[in-house]
Design an enzyme around this catalytic site. Structure first.
Site, PDB file in Angstrom:
ATOM      1  N   CYS A  77       0.843  -1.196   0.000  1.00 56.69           N
ATOM      2  CA  CYS A  77       0.000   0.000   0.000  1.00 56.69           C
ATOM      3  C   CYS A  77       0.879   1.246   0.000  1.00 56.69           C
ATOM      4  O   CYS A  77       1.365   1.684   1.050  1.00 56.69           O
ATOM      5  CB  CYS A  77      -0.934   0.005   1.207  1.00 56.69           C
ATOM      6  SG  CYS A  77      -2.061   1.412   1.226  1.00 56.69           S
ATOM      7  N   ASP A 153      11.318 -15.754   7.838  1.00 60.23           N
ATOM      8  CA  ASP A 153      12.779 -15.640   7.919  1.00 60.23           C
ATOM      9  C   ASP A 153      13.305 -15.687   9.344  1.00 60.23           C
ATOM     10  O   ASP A 153      14.495 -15.890   9.554  1.00 60.23           O
ATOM     11  CB  ASP A 153      13.246 -14.335   7.267  1.00 60.23           C
ATOM     12  CG  ASP A 153      13.056 -14.323   5.764  1.00 60.23           C
ATOM     13  OD1 ASP A 153      12.878 -15.416   5.194  1.00 60.23           O
ATOM     14  OD2 ASP A 153      13.073 -13.236   5.165  1.00 60.23           O
TER      15      ASP A 153
END
Length: 791
Positions: A77, A153
């Protein structure tokens, strides 16, 4: 309208990760249980800017815990990066009567929420001045923000695990385990690329869990080789090889007797000059210098996909509940708003972490890597990270270091199992063997079938090559039994003499390591008591390994995670079957006997409606109340909103009277035909299968720490009997007095069980009641505004 905020908004942002749905569900059901409205924002900050939200009901959260990805979407966004976009987000939050926002995403997403909270007052005033909000909203209450870190991660400072990282590790390990078979069939080398642009956690852990031959991570590029045995000149071109290429070629060339090799490379791997080390370049080097038939496998987004692992389900649920509890506390305390936090987690608990320092520390690691300060970068990842990397380098060696100058020629170590098999036992044995041999221990001896094998002389030397491929293997390659020394003593032996037959067998060793469950704990207590008299030079170590998790002095035993995942997978299938047959209750029996760990944690992870354990007790009145509750659920509301199925989990010895068949019969008899009942006894499938990544790594960590402590005792000429366990993701040692005092021998479980209090509220949150209990949280109250709607 009042300017007081009374509802909670929750959104997922950034890359999706398994467990986001469970976290969102935890926030939502904790809110609804407190009588607080909750809105799910569609597509992250994009939905917040555009005002696209859905008010959630209790049943809207059903069947979310097992779903991968994020049910309400995530999207980039650009508008939110602008002042106008953030003001639109504030306007939509105010219209939703929301004074609290939970953001599930990475460090960038959490930072965005913090910025929004800091600008709140200015945006409200401008929105009122522009006519975007009514005048009576000028004094709108503060926005309270809490973050939950969703990232496969595992790169956020301050938490041991991020939401989704364990599930992603499952995908990688499953893939590499599958690749091993085809690699061996064709005598191939596989280069497997995994995610991790700035963080090598996935590659490092996958390397440990699969015993890969070489691992590349961003934080520690391969250093230049100085050994004269390392080829530094290409055999094909005659040119000087890059340092990392020379190191790789030397390592793979020394792996004798293997038909296959696996190299794992993080997508962000690079050399000391910050030049990328790609899977394609690695393949070129291996084929050119070694002539290996080499293939590349890039796992890509499959690492993000699929159902979440059991750990990501129950821990993400805990994180969601903790986020709401924090918001309730902020609302009760009143202004000023506290500094923004996110909730991190260890193996067994969740805790708040100051957001801004954590984000700064996370980004500092990237800066250290970019500056070539690799040692500092490793340390900045946390104390466990460089320790695991050093362990990896030792365990993946082709042969042990030359310790001829510091050998321990007269030091002998025995390793055995006692109790039922548990996945991950082999990883512990392999690690013990290699750590001891690498330290120069002369003899590491495996004892087959526990004390029965010891009595019959069934022992074998454990060598470096012998245990090469043990880590991924399920079961117990040394064999295990529940037989105790007293059972093997000659008939008529007095109890106080029951251990004396062991004198010649254990006198040959300096250290005894037992990997096992409650029986192992019991016998080690007895051995410790007798050792000063019978074996004054013997040290002992217990490494807990049992799927029941009933050994004291540790939060987790080796094998529990594999069993939980087996149960959760079975429950997912059972729920799917039940849902296909309207109004059906499945009663699933799991192991654990009088220790309810498996039943309770499986109930959280699988989304069970009811869980029965010995600790909480079972009565006819309680069962009849539950039957009445199920009847109400199955007949309430309209057909489209009525639950079609329910899941009940019970431990296999939760009650001597109310056994699984008895419970099913009682359910069926009292159901008035409203629902049918089926039973599923999972049995020994919970003990079988390949160990999960967490069980492999726990086995490796506990074994490595145990070996190091035994070697310390040898160097100090002291002896001790210890149990090696886990506490908040750290390895701890406890002596036998602590172990003995913590054992509830009658019920074969610890006297204090850390998970029991944790589970009390969470089971109520996960239940599929049609309506939550009206237990309002401090600072919040029910609201009537409709709020924004879904697209």
């Amino acid at each position: 309208m009042s300017g007081t905020m009374r509802s909670v908004c929750v959104l997922t942002s950034g890359g999706d990760s398994q467990g986001m749905n469970a976290a969102l569900r935890g926030v939502a059901r904790a809110s609804l249980s407190a009588g607080v409205k909750v809105f799910a924002v569609w597509d992250g900050y994009k939905g917040l800017v555009e005002g696209v939200m859905s008010e959630l009901s209790w049943l809207d959260c059903s069947n979310m815990v097992a779903a991968g990805g994020t049910k309400y979407g995530t999207a980039r966004c650009a508008q939110f990066r602008t002042e106008e976009g953030r003001r639109a987000a504030v306007v939509n939050l105010v219209k939703a009567n929301a004074g609290a926002l939970v953001v599930i995403g990475g460090d960038g997403s959490l930072t965005g929420a913090s910025i929004l909270a800091s600008e709140w007052d200015d945006h409200v005033q401008k929105a009122v001045a522009n006519g975007e909000l009514p005048q009576d909203f000028a004094a709108a209450a503060e926005l309270h923000v809490v973050g939950l870190v969703g990232s496969i991660d595992n790169d956020m400072f301050g938490t041991h695990f991020t939401i989704g990282c364990v599930s992603a590790l499952h995908r990688i390990v499953e893939a590499v385990d599958a690749i091993r078979a085809t690699a061996a069939s064709h005598s191939r080398t596989f280069v497997v690329e995994v995610m991790g642009r700035n963080c090598g956690w996935l590659a490092l852990m996958a390397g440990l869990a699969t015993q890969a031959d070489f691992v590349f991570i961003p934080e520690s590029p391969p250093s230049p080789c100085t050994s004269t045995s390392v080829p530094t000149v290409s055999t094909t071109t005659g040119e000087l090889l890059e340092s990392w290429a020379a190191t790789l070629v030397a390592k793979l060339a020394r792996v004798e007797g293997k038909r296959w090799s696996v190299v794992i490379v993080s997508e962000g791997a690079h050399d000391c000059k910050m030049e990328p080390i790609t899977a394609a370049r690695i393949k070129e080097v291996i084929e050119a210098e070694l002539g290996h038939d080499t293939r590349i496998t890039k796992l890509g987004h499959v690492q993000r996909g699929g159902k979440p692992a059991a750990f990501d389900r129950y821990m993400s649920t805990n994180l969601g509940i903790a986020a709401f509890d924090a918001l309730a506390g902020y609302a009760a305390a009143g202004p000023p708003a506290p500094e923004p936090v996110y909730f991190g987690c260890s193996d067994a608990s969740v805790y708040p972490v100051a957001l801004h320092p954590a984000v700064a520390a996370t980004r500092n690691v990237h800066d250290l890597v970019a500056a070539g300060k690799y040692d500092d970068a490793m340390v900045a990842r946390g104390a466990e990270y460089p320790q695991l990397f050093r362990m990896l380098r030792t365990l993946l060696r082709s042969d042990p270091h030359d310790r001829s100058a510091h050998a321990l020629p007269d030091y002998r170590v025995a390793i055995m199992h006692v109790g039922a098999p548990a996945p991950g036992m082999n990883a512990a044995v392999a690690t013990l063997t290699r750590i001891f041999l690498d330290a120069g221990v002369s003899d590491v001896v495996g004892i087959h079938n526990g004390f029965e094998g010891l009595a019959k002389g069934k022992t074998c030397p454990l060598t470096w090559a012998h245990v090469r491929e043990w880590v991924p293997e399920g079961g117990a390659k040394l064999g295990t039994t529940r037989t105790l020394p007293a059972d093997l003593a000659p008939a008529g032996t007095p109890p106080d003499k029951a251990l004396e037959w062991l004198i010649p067998h254990l006198s040959a060793f300096n250290a005894l390591v037992i990997i096992g469950g409650f029986e192992a704990a019991s016998i080690l207590v007895d051995l410790a008591d007798a050792a000063p008299r019978l074996w004054p030079h013997l040290s002992g170590m217990l490494i807990p390994a049992t799927i029941s998790n009933n050994v004291p002095c540790t939060q987790y035993s080796i094998g529990t995670d594999t069993a939980l995942n087996a149960i959760v997978e079975a429950c997912d299938r059972v729920k799917q079957s039940a849902y296909s047959s309207a109004h059906r209750v499945f009663v699933v029996e799991v192991m654990g006997a009088r220790c309810g760990f498996l039943a309770t944690m499986a109930g959280l992870a699988a989304g069970a409606e009811k869980v029965y354990t010995h600790e909480r007790g079972i009565s006819a009145a309680a069962i009849l109340a539950d039957v009445k509750d199920f009847c109400a659920r199955f007949t309430a509301s309209t057909e489209s909103n009525t639950p079609r199925s329910a899941l009940v989990i019970t431990a296999n010895a939760a009650s001597e009277t109310y056994t699984t068949p008895m419970m099913c019969a009682l359910y069926e008899a009292e159901s008035d035909g409203i629902f049918s009942v089926r039973a599923s006894v999972l049995g020994y499938l919970q003990q079988g299968g390949s160990p999960t990544p967490l069980d492999r790594i726990r086995g490796i960590e506990l074994a490595a720490a145990s070996a190091a402590r035994i070697l310390e005792l040898r160097d100090s000429t002291d002896t001790a009997f210890l149990v090696c366990g886990t506490s908040e993701s750290a390895v701890i040692f406890s002596d036998m007095s602590s172990l003995d005092g913590s054992m509830d021998r009658a019920n074969r479980r610890p006297r204090c069980q850390w998970w029991d209090d944790l589970a009390t509220r969470n089971i109520s949150i996960t239940s599929a009641e049609t309506e939550p209990h009206p237990d309002f949280a401090p600072g919040f109250a029910p609201v009537t505004s409709a709020g924004p709607s879904a697209p």
